[in-house]
Design an enzyme around this catalytic site. Structure first.
Site, PDB file in Angstrom:
ATOM      1  N   GLN A 206       0.821  -1.208   0.000  1.00  0.00           N
ATOM      2  CA  GLN A 206       0.000   0.000   0.000  1.00  0.00           C
ATOM      3  C   GLN A 206       0.855   1.259   0.000  1.00  0.00           C
ATOM      4  O   GLN A 206       0.326   2.363  -0.137  1.00  0.00           O
ATOM      5  CB  GLN A 206      -0.906   0.031   1.231  1.00  0.00           C
ATOM      6  CG  GLN A 206      -1.999  -1.011   1.232  1.00  0.00           C
ATOM      7  CD  GLN A 206      -2.793  -1.015   2.525  1.00  0.00           C
ATOM      8  OE1 GLN A 206      -2.923  -2.044   3.161  1.00  0.00           O
ATOM      9  NE2 GLN A 206      -3.345   0.122   2.932  1.00  0.00           N
ATOM     10  N   ARG A 319      -5.050   8.287  16.884  1.00  0.00           N
ATOM     11  CA  ARG A 319      -6.350   8.352  16.223  1.00  0.00           C
ATOM     12  C   ARG A 319      -7.449   7.780  17.123  1.00  0.00           C
ATOM     13  O   ARG A 319      -8.592   8.246  17.076  1.00  0.00           O
ATOM     14  CB  ARG A 319      -6.310   7.619  14.881  1.00  0.00           C
ATOM     15  CG  ARG A 319      -7.586   7.771  14.061  1.00  0.00           C
ATOM     16  CD  ARG A 319      -7.409   7.296  12.635  1.00  0.00           C
ATOM     17  NE  ARG A 319      -6.802   8.293  11.776  1.00  0.00           N
ATOM     18  CZ  ARG A 319      -7.492   9.077  10.932  1.00  0.00           C
ATOM     19  NH1 ARG A 319      -8.800   8.987  10.854  1.00  0.00           N
ATOM     20  NH2 ARG A 319      -6.871   9.951  10.172  1.00  0.00           N
ATOM     21  N   ALA A 521      -5.773   5.800   5.404  1.00  0.00           N
ATOM     22  CA  ALA A 521      -6.498   6.898   6.052  1.00  0.00           C
ATOM     23  C   ALA A 521      -7.701   7.359   5.237  1.00  0.00           C
ATOM     24  O   ALA A 521      -8.170   8.482   5.401  1.00  0.00           O
ATOM     25  CB  ALA A 521      -5.562   8.079   6.324  1.00  0.00           C
ATOM     26  N   GLU A 729     -12.802   3.726   5.147  1.00  0.00           N
ATOM     27  CA  GLU A 729     -12.820   3.296   6.540  1.00  0.00           C
ATOM     28  C   GLU A 729     -14.129   3.550   7.288  1.00  0.00           C
ATOM     29  O   GLU A 729     -14.579   2.685   8.056  1.00  0.00           O
ATOM     30  CB  GLU A 729     -11.673   3.977   7.302  1.00  0.00           C
ATOM     31  CG  GLU A 729     -10.308   3.541   6.841  1.00  0.00           C
ATOM     32  CD  GLU A 729      -9.215   4.434   7.403  1.00  0.00           C
ATOM     33  OE1 GLU A 729      -8.359   3.927   8.130  1.00  0.00           O
ATOM     34  OE2 GLU A 729      -9.226   5.654   7.110  1.00  0.00           O
TER      35      GLU A 729
END
Length: 806
Positions: A206, A319, A521, A729
């Site tokens: 990724q 986070r 993200a 997400e």
């Protein structure tokens, strides 16, 4: 509306279309990294030498027996590394360790003419180990004070005053599971060296730029001597953000030393035992509510199971802290984060990246405290929503934009799902069925979009227009099945004003777009889409000037729509292909490098304050379940979702992402029960659930019988590419609704007003114990105070410190 958000006439974005590789996926013609081995000559196969102990120092490593195995060419060890023997960004992950840190740690790699030869060679390597004490369970690490990395603290308001003003104060703890990525394609890399010594690596990664960086520092090279390409991945979910780098470095080192291509591909058991998971967490909390059930104060400590090295644990914890508020305003908060160091694989990024863990804590608190407050869980949640016009900020100081969407998606999902009517129907069903109960829950999400580290919020692209009018685009994002490439094709076609058939996309490569951020993200479309748009706009502006000259008009009056250039107020036309050829003959540049940086972000990690997110994505889900009181077995009867993706770039892709994210979240919360051997025997530290036979993944049988997904309408996001929002997400957290529905169903087996504790994952066994606890729980006391929470099952405990007048 900004230029970035505004859509032109007849855009290709917003049109539902299948995934650009859909036909290749279903026919088997789409190539993945390991498929390239069969197209490469003289490939050597790498196999790891794993040590099946949880912790110990290597006292002897003898590779000579492996070299005696027919077909073995070389054994790679730390002595072979010309650069830095480390595969991580924190320099705490030796590629060839001298200390075994988890059960299955690879200490050397064998290269063979065949995979079988390499496997036999690895089995022949002799390793002596001086065993050391190990910490496997998260609770044991906490008790031993085994921590590493940063310990952030998020503070807002006056917490002590908040608790003093609270009418109700509750405290508890909650430990919940990690999760295996279980992508269909395991980790894979193929490295080759050309005649000039240049390394070319095909990697299922990724983050190609970081793979390039790690390979370069392991081999003692500069980045321009290493090229990394990612064709596509058969799933990633965050598990291929950091962890592919070491495997690529092994392949590259082998290729460098032997002069032959080297292939690394983990089998499923190796992948499960060697790669990191979603971080399991332990939470200790104390919360105060006023007499109306509004949150006054929260004091919590979140501890992540980081495993043996840091990997991405620090930003994951950050986070988690940033998302513990979810959709609720918390005026006074003190939340601490820390990372436990255990002798397990190094846990890493996983869809949501700590956000799900933080949000799960507050949703569990709300579900457990609602009965203690005498409130319906839906009512308690609604009372605490961020609302417009109040100027309220998150506990880390960011203004919540579009807070009205929290209520909007909630109300829409309640209307779409006939929630009020169905709750009455469920109450009647439960009254008539003593051994089977149904539950329905609604939960919402608020998820921040951008990397917490501001520097990562940049993207690049390269767009080439050829003389025949065809277009090739290359961007820094990677395709793992999520449809990013499809969206980028649509963005390019829209910006240039041409049909989709004119545009082709090239694989992601570090020698085309440098210094890219990970596709993570949920920012892939935001960053790379804006960069593609920027590159296409540069070319379009040049072509408009050429078209203006041909059409006798100012460039500002020319529009390119559906492959035809026209001047306003004129019937004269210039076809795209003719326009491009004319530009070439006029020596006009027909390529451009695009760039985008997300504006308006700032973050002080030490103070834990700032505005780290460009915007928030919102959503709400209503889930209905039915539970068997004899076994705890359950089925999901219906799910309704309304989700905010702004103005969708590709609606079919986005709906698929919502569905897939939800199901993956439901798997984490209800099915996927990772087990490790915590005993003192020879298998201590071993992953017990190391195959699909023992690790339960969602399948068709776990899908909701009815599944309704709707994208929020009229939801343009100002300042994002063509008004869209991220989708990867956020939908995962909509699965909280399933877990809360199971809590409601379990509660229906007991008296009203009883707080139900529920393990996570809420497996049928866990649900059974929650049902049993409900059946034996005390009813509310005669003075009207709710009953004391159960302390049975789930490994969690909550007790009311003061039910009134605290």
């Amino acid at each position: 509306m900004s230029q970035l958000s505004q859509r032109p006439e007849k855009p290709v974005v917003g049109v539902s279309m299948p995934h650009e590789s859909a036909a290749g996926h279903v026919t088997g013609t789409a190539l993945y990294t390991d498929d390239l081995v069969h197209r490469t000559k003289d490939v050597l196969h790498a196999y790891p030498v794993q040590v099946m102990k949880a912790h110990g120092r290597i006292s002897r490593l003898d590779t000579r027996p492996a070299l005696a195995v027919p077909g073995v060419v070389r054994v790679l060890t730390g002595a072979d590394v010309p650069g830095v023997n480390d595969a991580g960004m924190k320099h705490d992950e030796p590629l060839f360790p001298d200390t075994v840190m988890f059960h299955g740690h690879a200490v050397a790699w064998v290269l063979g003419e065949t995979l079988e030869a390499a496997r036999l060679g690895a089995a022949a390597v002799e390793v002596d180990l001086d065993e050391l004490p190990s910490l496997i369970a998260l609770g044991d690490a906490i008790a031993a004070g085994s921590f590493h990395g940063a310990r952030p603290m998020m503070v807002t308001g006056d917490v002590d005053a908040g608790f003093a003003d609270s009418a109700h104060v509750f405290s508890g703890e909650f430990q919940f599971s990690d999760q295996e990525h279980f992508y269909l394609e395991t980790h894979a890399a193929l490295a080759l060296v050309d005649e000039s010594g240049q390394l070319f690596i095909q990697s299922s990664t990724q983050h190609p730029s970081e793979t390039q960086e790690i390979v370069a520092h392991v081999l003692g090279l500069h980045s321009h001597e290493v090229t990394v390409q990612c064709l596509r991945m058969g799933g990633g979910f965050g598990g291929k953000e950091m962890q592919p780098h070491g495997f690529a470095a092994v392949a590259a080192l082998g290729a460098r030393l032997t002069g032959r291509p080297v292939r690394v591909r983990l089998n499923r058991t190796q992948d499960l035992t060697m790669s990191g998971k979603r971080h399991g967490f332990h939470a200790q909390w104390r919360i105060g509510f006023d007499a109306e059930g509004r949150i006054q104060a929260l004091d919590a400590t979140l501890t992540a199971d980081g495993g043996w090295s840091l990997d991405l644990s620090e930003p994951v914890v950050a986070r988690a802290l940033c998302h513990i508020d979810n959709t609720y305003w918390i005026p006074h908060a003190r939340v601490a984060g820390r990372i436990a160091k255990t002798n397990k694989v190094s846990n890493t990024a996983f869809r949501g990246f700590g956000g799900p863990q933080g949000m799960l804590v507050i949703e569990d608190i709300m579900g457990r405290c609602a009965p203690l407050l005498g409130l319906d869980p839906m009512e308690l949640r609604e009372r605490n929503f961020y609302r417009p016009g109040q100027g309220r900020t998150t506990p880390y100081g960011q203004v919540v934009t579009h807070p009205e969407r929290i209520s909007t998606v909630w109300q829409q999902v309640c209307a779409d799902g006939r929630v009020a009517d169905r709750r009455r129907e469920i109450a009647a069903f439960n009254a008539a069925h003593p051994n089977t109960k149904r539950g329905l829950a609604v939960t919402g999400i608020k998820f921040g979009i951008s990397f917490n580290l501001t520097a990562f919020n940049q993207g690049g692209a390269l767009v080439l227009v050829y003389k025949d009018g065809s277009v090739l685009i290359n961007h820094g994002g990677t395709e793992m099945g999520q449809g990013l490439h499809t969206k980028m094709l649509q963005v390019a076609a829209t910006t240039l004003g041409i049909g989709l058939h004119k545009v082709r996309l090239a694989p992601t490569r570090t020698d085309k777009v440098p210094n890219t951020s990970a596709t993570a993200a949920s920012a892939g479309a935001d960053l790379n889409g804006a960069a593609v748009k920027n590159a296409c706009e540069q070319i379009r502006e040049r072509l408009l000037r050429v078209a203006g000259g041909r059409l006798g008009a100012n460039a500002s009056d020319v529009r390119i729509v559906e492959g035809v250039a026209r001047a306003l107020g004129s019937d004269e036309e210039l076809a795209w292909d003719d326009l491009v050829r004319t530009a070439y003959l006029q020596r006009v540049q027909l390529s451009a490098s695009g760039f985008y940086r997300t504006e308006g972000l700032h973050w002080d990690a030490k103070a834990f304050q700032g505005s780290p997110f460009k915007y928030f994505s919102y959503g709400a889900a209503a889930a209905e379940v039915e539970v068997d009181g004899f076994t705890g077995a359950y089925r999901v009867r219906r799910v309704d979702i309304v989700h905010d993706v702004g103005d969708s770039l590709s609606p079919m892709i986005d709906v698929g992402q919502v569905e897939g994210g939800f199901v993956q979240g439901a798997g984490w919360l209800t099915l996927e029960d990772m087990r490790w051997d915590t005993g003192d025997g020879p298998g201590r530290g071993r992953l017990l659930t190391q195959a699909a036979s023992t690790y339960k993944l969602p399948s068709f049988s776990e899908m909701p019988q009815e599944f309704h997904v709707r994208l929020l309408e009229n939801a343009t996001e100002e300042g994002a590419v063509y008004g869209s929002k991220a989708v990867g997400e956020p939908p995962l957290m909509l699965a909280f609704s399933v877990r809360e529905a199971l809590r409601q169903a379990a509660a229906a087996f007991g008296p009203a007003g009883v707080s139900v504790e529920l393990a996570s994952p809420a497996t049928p066994e866990a649900v059974y114990w929650a049902v049993e606890a409900s059946r034996t729980a005390a009813a509310p006391s005669p003075d009207g105070h709710p009953g004391k929470p159960s302390t049975t099952g789930a490994g969690t405990r909550a007790e009311a410190e003061a039910l009134s007048g605290a």
